[in-house]
Design a protein around this motif. Structure first.
Motif, mmCIF file in Angstrom:
data_model
loop_
_atom_site.group_PDB
_atom_site.id
_atom_site.type_symbol
_atom_site.label_atom_id
_atom_site.label_comp_id
_atom_site.label_asym_id
_atom_site.label_seq_id
_atom_site.Cartn_x
_atom_site.Cartn_y
_atom_site.Cartn_z
ATOM 1 N N ALA A 50 -1.507 -14.154 12.845
ATOM 2 C CA ALA A 50 -2.479 -13.074 12.689
ATOM 3 C C ALA A 50 -2.675 -12.320 13.999
ATOM 4 C CB ALA A 50 -3.810 -13.643 12.202
ATOM 5 N N GLY A 51 -2.570 -13.021 15.133
ATOM 6 C CA GLY A 51 -2.724 -12.373 16.427
ATOM 7 C C GLY A 51 -1.737 -11.258 16.651
ATOM 8 N N SER A 226 3.733 -8.259 4.721
ATOM 9 C CA SER A 226 3.006 -9.520 4.868
ATOM 10 C C SER A 226 3.843 -10.700 4.388
ATOM 11 C CB SER A 226 1.690 -9.470 4.083
ATOM 12 O OG SER A 226 0.835 -8.485 4.596
ATOM 13 N N THR A 227 4.594 -10.484 3.313
ATOM 14 C CA THR A 227 5.450 -11.550 2.807
ATOM 15 C C THR A 227 6.523 -11.921 3.823
ATOM 16 O OG1 THR A 227 5.084 -10.960 0.496
ATOM 17 C CG2 THR A 227 7.095 -12.168 1.008
ATOM 18 N N LEU A 228 7.167 -10.914 4.382
ATOM 19 C CA LEU A 228 8.178 -11.185 5.399
ATOM 20 C C LEU A 228 7.564 -11.909 6.589
ATOM 21 C CD1 LEU A 228 11.008 -10.939 6.501
ATOM 22 C CD2 LEU A 228 10.471 -8.600 7.228
ATOM 23 N N ASP A 229 6.347 -11.514 6.950
ATOM 24 C CA ASP A 229 5.634 -12.156 8.057
ATOM 25 C C ASP A 229 5.415 -13.642 7.784
ATOM 26 O OD1 ASP A 229 4.682 -11.065 10.536
ATOM 27 O OD2 ASP A 229 2.691 -11.720 9.949
ATOM 28 N N GLY A 347 -2.876 -6.547 6.358
ATOM 29 C CA GLY A 347 -2.347 -7.663 5.584
ATOM 30 C C GLY A 347 -1.855 -8.788 6.468
ATOM 31 N N GLN A 348 -1.244 -8.417 7.620
ATOM 32 C CA GLN A 348 -0.706 -9.435 8.516
ATOM 33 C C GLN A 348 -1.796 -10.196 9.263
ATOM 34 O OE1 GLN A 348 2.130 -6.637 10.395
ATOM 35 N NE2 GLN A 348 3.665 -8.215 10.050
ATOM 36 N N VAL A 349 -3.002 -9.616 9.344
ATOM 37 C CA VAL A 349 -4.132 -10.344 9.927
ATOM 38 C C VAL A 349 -4.805 -11.226 8.877
ATOM 39 C CG1 VAL A 349 -6.446 -10.103 10.907
ATOM 40 C CG2 VAL A 349 -4.582 -8.712 11.785
ATOM 41 N N LEU A 350 -5.138 -10.615 7.738
ATOM 42 C CA LEU A 350 -5.911 -11.333 6.730
ATOM 43 C C LEU A 350 -5.077 -12.347 5.962
ATOM 44 C CD1 LEU A 350 -8.076 -8.418 5.265
ATOM 45 C CD2 LEU A 350 -8.693 -10.098 7.009
#
Length: 391
Positions: A50-51, A226-229, A347-350
């Motif tokens: 998330a950072g 977000s999925t890839l993340d 999305g990548q944070v939450l």
């Protein structure tokens, strides 16, 4: 590609794109291994992940405004500098909060670089050529995503002792990619305000978001990115649970990138034959199914699943890029692309933070189930949303 003087900027842009993605995809799995090394656990991996998106979440719109007003080159150079410096610092970081902070700086550098690169294409290619231009652009980003984890895993594996990955040398490789991206960016984009461009006009954000189909494009992008993340962040944890080492996990990440590159090479033909909407919806559904299946697989079964996942996820990014660029007006394209990244970073944070909580209770299975549900929901949005070019 309908643009004048493409030969002067396209080559350097592609070099910068390859190197920024190689740096990012080399560093991020290694940061997860460093979090595992210091005993952070699944929740810690979620916080570090998330950072990466924390600073970009708040800075993206300002970056887009800056690019619209001042040209792309300054943002590209600053982004490469931040990537290089933070990767070097991550190589020696040993605490959870240092990893979170430095990953946030890395994420800001990535944001600056990506907005600048995407805006170069949006501003120099006619609207009817966006699908083709972004498909070609993302082929090169896929090449970077293939090279990055392969180089990092090779270096980490060769320097490993006692079966543990040595992430410091791999992160130094990421810094090297960042340095090359900065050198290439010297010949990419405009250095300052473009006289006579509509970019000098400042459009209100409400008007940009109010363009028909814009918010659906942003949500679809959010789910895909977000999925890839989560795949990048939690594949090492899946590997640990399945007895797959750093080299095997790196090979799977490289396979996903190679499959993504193959799908982007074929994207133009697919869109011409079936239409953008059909390709986007179908690929999103296939991605949802493969993401849900991955945690149930052992190392051997994961190979075809990851390959199919890479093919499906590879189409989402260029199609949503051209979708957003096509809905935006001249002079607000950098802002619109930054809004796309804002949604993705939100999305990548939450999502990783929620995934960290889910993983603490359910393990990796819950994380991938969450991603699959997001993809399925956004496939429904894309099925009905207005798009600006042939569907």
């Amino acid at each position: 590609m309908t643009t004048s003087g493409a030969g002067r900027w396209f080559g350097p842009l592609m070099v910068a794109a390859v190197c920024v993605q190689a740096a990012t995809f080399a560093a991020r799995p290694m940061v997860s291994y460093r979090a595992i090394e210091i005993g952070a656990g699944n929740l810690g991996i979620g916080l570090v992940t998330a950072g990466f998106s924390l600073l970009p979440l708040f800075a993206a719109v300002s970056v887009g405004r800056w690019v619209d007003a001042s040209g792309e080159r300054g943002a590209a150079l600053l982004g490469a500098a931040l990537i290089t410096g933070s990767a070097l610092a991550l190589a020696v970081a040993r605490s959870l909060w240092a990893l979170v902070l430095l990953n946030a700086v890395f994420g800001l550098g990535h944001l600056l670089s990506v907005v600048a690169q995407q805006a170069v294409i949006a501003n120099r290619v006619a609207a009817g050529g966006h699908d083709r231009a972004y498909a070609r652009f993302t082929v090169f980003t896929s090449l970077g995503q293939l090279a990055g984890p392969s180089a990092a895993a090779l270096v980490a594996g060769r320097t490993a002792s006692g079966g543990a990955a040595q992430v410091g040398p791999a992160l130094a490789v990421a810094a090297g990619f960042g340095l090359v991206a900065g050198l290439a960016s010297l010949r990419t984009g405009g250095p300052g305000p473009a006289r006579g461009r509509a970019a000098v006009r400042r459009f209100p954000l409400r008007g940009t978001l109010g363009q028909e189909g814009m918010w659906q494009a942003l949500m679809t992008s959010l789910a895909t990115v977000s999925t890839l993340d989560l795949v990048l962040a939690y594949l090492p944890a899946w590997g640990e649970s399945r007895g797959a080492g750093v080299v095997a996990v790196g090979a799977l990440l490289a396979l996903r990138a190679a499959a993504t590159m193959a799908s982007r090479l074929a994207m133009e033909r697919l869109v011409l034959r079936y239409g953008r909407r059909a390709v986007l919806v179908t690929s999103t559904v296939v991605a949802a199914v493969t993401v849900a299946a991955l945690p149930l697989c052992g190392p051997a079964a994961a190979v075809p699943v990851v390959a199919l996942m890479g093919l499906a996820l590879g189409l989402g990014q260029p199609l949503t890029l051209s979708w957003v660029a096509g809905r935006a007006r001249a002079g607000e394209r950098g802002t619109a692309l930054a809004l796309r990244l804002t949604g993705s970073r939100l999305g990548q944070v939450l999502v990783p933070a929620l995934a960290g909580v889910v993983a603490g209770a359910t393990g990796v299975l819950g994380v991938f189930t969450l991603s699959a549900a997001m993809l399925a929901a956004t496939a429904g949005l894309a099925a009905r949303a207005p798009m600006s070019t042939a569907e």
